[in-house]
Design a protein around this motif. Structure first.
Motif, PDB file in Angstrom:
ATOM      1  N   GLU A  81     -32.410  -1.807   2.175  1.00 13.91           N
ATOM      2  CA  GLU A  81     -33.460  -2.511   2.934  1.00 13.91           C
ATOM      3  C   GLU A  81     -34.144  -3.555   2.044  1.00 13.91           C
ATOM      4  O   GLU A  81     -34.384  -4.697   2.460  1.00 13.91           O
ATOM      5  N   LYS A  97     -34.339  -7.774   2.237  1.00  9.25           N
ATOM      6  CA  LYS A  97     -35.588  -8.568   2.160  1.00  9.25           C
ATOM      7  C   LYS A  97     -35.460  -9.674   1.112  1.00  9.25           C
ATOM      8  O   LYS A  97     -35.884 -10.814   1.325  1.00  9.25           O
ATOM      9  N   ASN A 143     -35.589 -13.639   1.771  1.00 11.15           N
ATOM     10  CA  ASN A 143     -36.536 -14.511   1.049  1.00 11.15           C
ATOM     11  C   ASN A 143     -35.825 -15.643   0.311  1.00 11.15           C
ATOM     12  O   ASN A 143     -36.423 -16.659  -0.018  1.00 11.15           O
TER      13      ASN A 143
END
Ligand SMILES: Cc1cc2nc3c(=O)[nH]c(=O)nc-3n(C[C@H](O)[C@H](O)[C@H](O)COP(=O)(O)OP(=O)(O)OC[C@H]3O[C@@H](n4cnc5c(N)ncnc54)[C@H](O)[C@@H]3O)c2cc1C
Length: 431
Positions: free
Chosen positions: A346, A350, A354
């Motif tokens: 997870e 992210k 980003n």
């Protein structure tokens, strides 16, 4: 004249090389190595990659035909990679040279002096950041912006000779990456005898002493004897020899399993970049950029150009649960391991988001591992002797097998420090 004592060191990896180098002189050392000279892959990965569409890469164990000393032990859920050949698994290492000995410290083993000595023996550097390409700098900055505290990885490396080819784990073409073969050469230079293609099978033990070391060499049975035997055949090799000799190891195998998460990003060029240039620490795992060639070749979903992959490795500290049946490895991921992987995957999503790579372009790779260890873990009772009471008096183990706890961290330097401490003890015994 007092006759010099003899020692047999089994294995030439992280533990074995330092042991042979340190003991030779104080002992007459014979080194027994199952494999032969390391031969890296010197061809074109792009040419091999162009054959992916033909579907010829079916089994991860095929890697052995490209890098002969790279062996894959398959278990229930993890394919475990190790090096059988001169230099052991250090020839496949990406050169990460970091100290990680909290669990040894916790049982009373202080390795300060040994790490200091290793720092003077090995060219360890963080001066490679200036060589990173812009994509790697972008990834580092993203980690930093997200508060993930990236740290430049200390590398056993002559940074000026590194050509950023990403081949660290299949044979560094310029020898910029340091590995322990240098110590084996020096041990032989000091008079040690090196016997390659010599696979130790078992030990004869009587009266609490090893009386003989049995091995197979070119299909023939051979026997060796010595005053002292040091087993350094690695986290999977050593337990097999011990089990075959009537000394039962524990079902406490850990392997530091890894999964890579990649984002598809045209011309990211991580395939033109050293592996694992930085890392960030988390509860139970580390993250580090790593070009996952196993998934690239052996997972159909990864059939994109290697230059288009932005890839992050999760290296997990797995639960110490796993065992051997003969040479067959049994290793499954526990519920806790699976949950840790989920959390880490997870976080990788992210990071990639980003970096501007949407989740629909993310790939999750195969589960592999490269740090088998822990089947005869050192305990607090052994902090001074560094010797398990299960072992006969003249038999020591000095490799990943004796690491006390799961790491999720590159173990090579710590194994060497531990082997150095054991060698000092063994030299002390002769005086
Ligand atoms: C792809 C990859 C990358 C890695 N990168 C890093 C890194 O960057 N930094 C890091 O710290 N760690 C790294 N590691 C892990 C590290 O290399 C190993 O944990 C370390 O080398 C283990 O040391 P060892 O002495 O226990 O065993 P090994 O280094 O595996 O040595 C065992 C030796 O015993 C020999 N042997 C085995 N069986 C027998 C037998 N029956 N008879 C005689 N000889 C035998 C083998 O041929 C070998 O020479 C990596 C591992 C892999 C797979």
């Amino acid at each position: 004249m007092i006759e010099k004592k003899s020692a047999i060191v089994i294995g030439t990896g992280a533990g074995g090389a330092i042991m042979a180098y340190e003991l030779q002189g104080e002992y007459d050392v014979t080194v027994l190595e199952a494999g032969s000279d390391f031969k890296g892959f010197s061809g074109s990965l792009q040419k091999l990659a162009s054959l992916r569409a033909a579907g010829i890469y079916r089994d991860i164990a095929q890697i052995h035909s490209v890098v002969p000393s790279m062996i894959i032990d398959k278990s229930e859920e993890v394919s475990i990679v190790r090096g059988v050949g001169l230099g052991g698994t250090t020839t496949l290492a990406t050169g990460n040279a970091v100290r990680f000995d909290d669990d040894l410290k916790a049982i009373g083993i202080n390795l300060d002096a040994e790490f200091e000595k290793l720092n003077s023996m090995i060219p360890i550097t963080t001066e490679h950041k200036k060589k990173w390409n812009s994509s790697m700098n972008k990834m580092f900055d993203t980690f930093a912006d997200m508060g993930l505290n990236p740290e430049v990885m200390p590398k056993a490396l002559k940074a000026e000779d590194c050509i950023n080819c990403s081949h660290c784990a299949i044979g560094c073409p310029t020898n910029a990456k340091w590995d322990v073969r240098e110590l084996i050469d020096k041990a032989v230079g000091k008079g040690a005898e090196l016997v390659t293609d010599c696979k130790v099978t078992h030990l004869d033990i009587a009266d609490n002493k090893v009386k003989a070391v049995h091995a197979k060499r070119k299909n023939k049975s051979v026997t060796f004897t010595a005053d002292l035997i040091v087993l350094c055949a690695g986290g999977l090799g050593t337990p097999v020899i011990l089990n075959n000799s009537g000394i039962e190891c524990k079902d406490s195998l850990f392997v530091d399993p890894l999964i890579c998460v990649a984002g598809i990003s045209p011309s990211f060029n991580q395939d033109k970049q050293m592996l694992m240039p930085f890392y960030s620490r988390h509860e139970g795992f580390i993250l580090s950029p790593y070009m996952d060639y196993f998934s690239f070749f052996f997972d159909k979903k990864w059939r994109v150009p290697s230059s288009d992959l932005a890839c992050i490795m999760i290296k997990l500290a797995d639960e110490e649960k796993g065992y051997l049946e003969g040479e067959k490895v049994h290793k499954s991921l526990s519920q806790k391991d699976k949950e840790s992987f989920e959390k880490a995957i997870e976080l990788c999503h992210k990071i990639l988001i980003n970096m501007g790579i949407p989740e629909k372009d993310h790939l999750v790779g195969l589960t592999t591992a490269g740090h088998p260890a822990g089947m005869l873990p050192l305990t607090e009772d052994e902090k001074d002797s560094l010797h398990s009471p299960l072992l006969p008096d003249n038999l020591y183990v000095a490799d990943a097998t004796i690491l006390p706890k799961t790491m999720g961290f590159p173990p090579m330097l710590t194994i060497m420090a531990l082997a150095l401490k054991i060698s000092d003890k063994l030299i002390g015994i002769t005086k």
